[in-house]
Scaffold this active site. Structure first.
Site, PDB file in Angstrom:
ATOM      1  N   HIS A  11       5.399   6.130  11.524  1.00  0.00           N
ATOM      2  CA  HIS A  11       4.896   6.032  10.228  1.00  0.00           C
ATOM      3  C   HIS A  11       4.081   7.173   9.959  1.00  0.00           C
ATOM      4  CE1 HIS A  11       3.628   4.740   6.425  1.00  0.00           C
ATOM      5  NE2 HIS A  11       3.108   3.278   6.894  1.00  0.00           N
ATOM      6  N   ARG A  41       0.897  -1.297   0.010  1.00  0.00           N
ATOM      7  CA  ARG A  41       0.043  -0.089  -0.003  1.00  0.00           C
ATOM      8  C   ARG A  41       0.877   1.464  -0.115  1.00  0.00           C
ATOM      9  NH1 ARG A  41      -2.909  -4.006   1.878  1.00  0.00           N
ATOM     10  NH2 ARG A  41      -1.093  -4.149   2.879  1.00  0.00           N
ATOM     11  N   THR A  42       1.668   1.375   0.926  1.00  0.00           N
ATOM     12  CA  THR A  42       2.675   2.641   1.089  1.00  0.00           C
ATOM     13  C   THR A  42       2.985   2.879  -0.211  1.00  0.00           C
ATOM     14  OG1 THR A  42       2.699   2.250   3.266  1.00  0.00           O
ATOM     15  CG2 THR A  42       4.111   3.899   2.739  1.00  0.00           C
ATOM     16  N   LYS A  60      25.598  -4.216  -1.877  1.00  0.00           N
ATOM     17  CA  LYS A  60      26.974  -4.268  -2.105  1.00  0.00           C
ATOM     18  C   LYS A  60      27.635  -3.560  -1.088  1.00  0.00           C
ATOM     19  CE  LYS A  60      26.840  -3.772  -7.271  1.00  0.00           C
ATOM     20  NZ  LYS A  60      27.143  -2.832  -8.257  1.00  0.00           N
ATOM     21  N   ARG A  93      11.362   3.966   3.368  1.00  0.00           N
ATOM     22  CA  ARG A  93      11.208   2.760   4.175  1.00  0.00           C
ATOM     23  C   ARG A  93      12.344   2.338   4.723  1.00  0.00           C
ATOM     24  NH1 ARG A  93       5.748  -0.746   4.608  1.00  0.00           N
ATOM     25  NH2 ARG A  93       5.044   1.098   5.092  1.00  0.00           N
TER      26      ARG A  93
HETATM   27  C1  NCD Z   1       2.278  -0.860   8.318  1.00  0.00           C
HETATM   28  C2  NCD Z   1       3.638  -0.472   8.583  1.00  0.00           C
HETATM   29  O1  NCD Z   1       4.511  -0.934   7.493  1.00  0.00           O
HETATM   30  O2  NCD Z   1       3.806  -0.226   9.654  1.00  0.00           O
HETATM   31  N1  NCD Z   1       1.382  -0.869   7.145  1.00  0.00           N
HETATM   32  C3  NCD Z   1       1.309   0.117   6.288  1.00  0.00           C
HETATM   33  O3  NCD Z   1       2.267   0.929   6.011  1.00  0.00           O
HETATM   34  N2  NCD Z   1      -0.054   0.291   5.966  1.00  0.00           N
HETATM   35  C4  NCD Z   1       1.503  -1.944   9.336  1.00  0.00           C
HETATM   36  C5  NCD Z   1       2.006  -3.141   9.344  1.00  0.00           C
HETATM   37  O4  NCD Z   1       2.914  -3.441   8.529  1.00  0.00           O
HETATM   38  O5  NCD Z   1       1.615  -3.952  10.202  1.00  0.00           O
END
Ligand code: NCD
Length: 314
Positions: free
Chosen positions: A143, A65-66, A94, A115
């Site tokens: 997040h 999703r993100t 590397k 991320r």
């Molecule tokens: C979350 C995350 O990555 O922190 N997912 C997201 O970004 N929608 C929650 C999760 O992974 O449980």
């Protein structure tokens, strides 16, 4: 009107690492811009306001999703995307340092979404970048854009955040979405119930940040506060954060929201989940009117369109 212009300018070129980087006014402005984006999305109107801009997504951890909603948002704004979705095929494998990767990527793009499995990685990236960096999850840290989506969904579905009771269930220790959400909720007049197994309770630093500001209850019993709950926020036990897999095996399945639990919720209540779900919400709940987690994922696009355009737009 004057206020609006000032707020938009305030976000320009800014990195968003923590939800506390945003003022209440900035959050409200993101929501009103997201409303406009939503209207454009729903009427199918084309937007071409980022056509000269490139968004880079650097994902050192899995995501569906993100990453896709950031990329979809940029495309919908008329901009372009470059992506490192798999760190195994990049020079990180590397031995390249994050600082070096960022120094390069900032010269290829106008805004960077990152991320990373390590808490603090997004902050570090922002220190090595002259371009704005958005934290899309740093280990068990924060997040912030998920929190914008969570708050926006509550507003859209229930009209108000103030006055509500939110029950947060699951992995409060490692769940970064919970950490950012609690920090944001402490700005509102809300009641929060925290439900988790004892060894997955909130980290001390998050608890001390919010404890004086929120009407807070803690329990291990999921049924205790259901009848008082307007928003049930369910989270996944974060398997990837456990060093001891036996420990995870003991905790998986601690809570599973069933139709029986849904019936106990306050009338008009909604269920949110940042997703992905493993087994913490039974699939039959999906067909009830309480289930708003797929709608919540959809709101990721207008929120991220608003944020990208406010940070990196002309
Ligand atoms: C979350 C995350 O990555 O922190 N997912 C997201 O970004 N929608 C929650 C999760 O992974 O449980």
């Amino acid at each position: 009107m004057i206020l609006l212009i000032i707020t938009v300018i305030m976000l320009k070129n800014r990195s968003i690492i923590s939800i506390s980087d945003l003022s209440d006014e900035e959050i409200n402005e993101i929501f009103s811009q997201a409303d406009k984006m939503l209207e454009n999305l729903e009427t199918g109107r084309k937007m071409n306001i980022m056509s000269s801009k490139i968004l880079a997504t650097l994902f050192f951890e899995p995501s569906t999703r993100t990453r896709l909603s950031f990329e979809s948002s940029m495309e919908r704004l008329g901009g372009s995307v470059i992506s490192m979705a798999d760190s195994k095929t990049s020079s990180a494998s590397k031995g390249e340092t994050l600082a070096d990767t960022i120094r390069i990527v900032e010269s290829y793009s106008d805004i960077i979404v990152i991320r990373h499995p390590l808490e603090g990685a997004a902050l570090l990236a922002s220190r090595f970048s002259s371009k704005p960096v958005i934290n899309a999850g740093d280990g068990s840290g924060e997040h912030p854009t998920q929190t914008l989506i969570d708050l926006y969904t509550i507003k859209k579905e229930l009209g108000e955040i103030n006055g509500k009771t939110i029950t947060i269930v699951g992995d409060l220790k490692y769940g970064r979405t919970v950490h950012s959400l609690l920090s944001a909720l402490s700005r509102y007049n809300v009641k929060v119930n925290l439900v988790s197994p004892e060894n997955l309770s909130l980290p001390r630093h998050v608890y001390s940040e919010v404890k004086g500001k929120l009407d807070l209850n803690t329990t291990t019993d999921i049924t205790k506060y259901l009848s008082d709950t307007d928003i049930l926020y369910v989270t996944r036990i974060q398997k990837e954060r456990f060093t001891d897999k036996n420990e995870y095996a003991k905790l998986i399945g601690s809570y599973r929201i069933s139709l029986n639990d849904v019936e106990k919720l306050k009338s008009g209540a909604i269920i949110l989940h940042p997703l992905p779900r493993v087994d913490e919400i039974s699939p039959e709940v999906d067909n009830t009117k309480t289930a708003k987690y797929f709608k919540q994922a959809y709101y990721g696009v207008p929120i991220r369109m608003a944020l990208i355009s406010m940070i990196a737009g002309d």
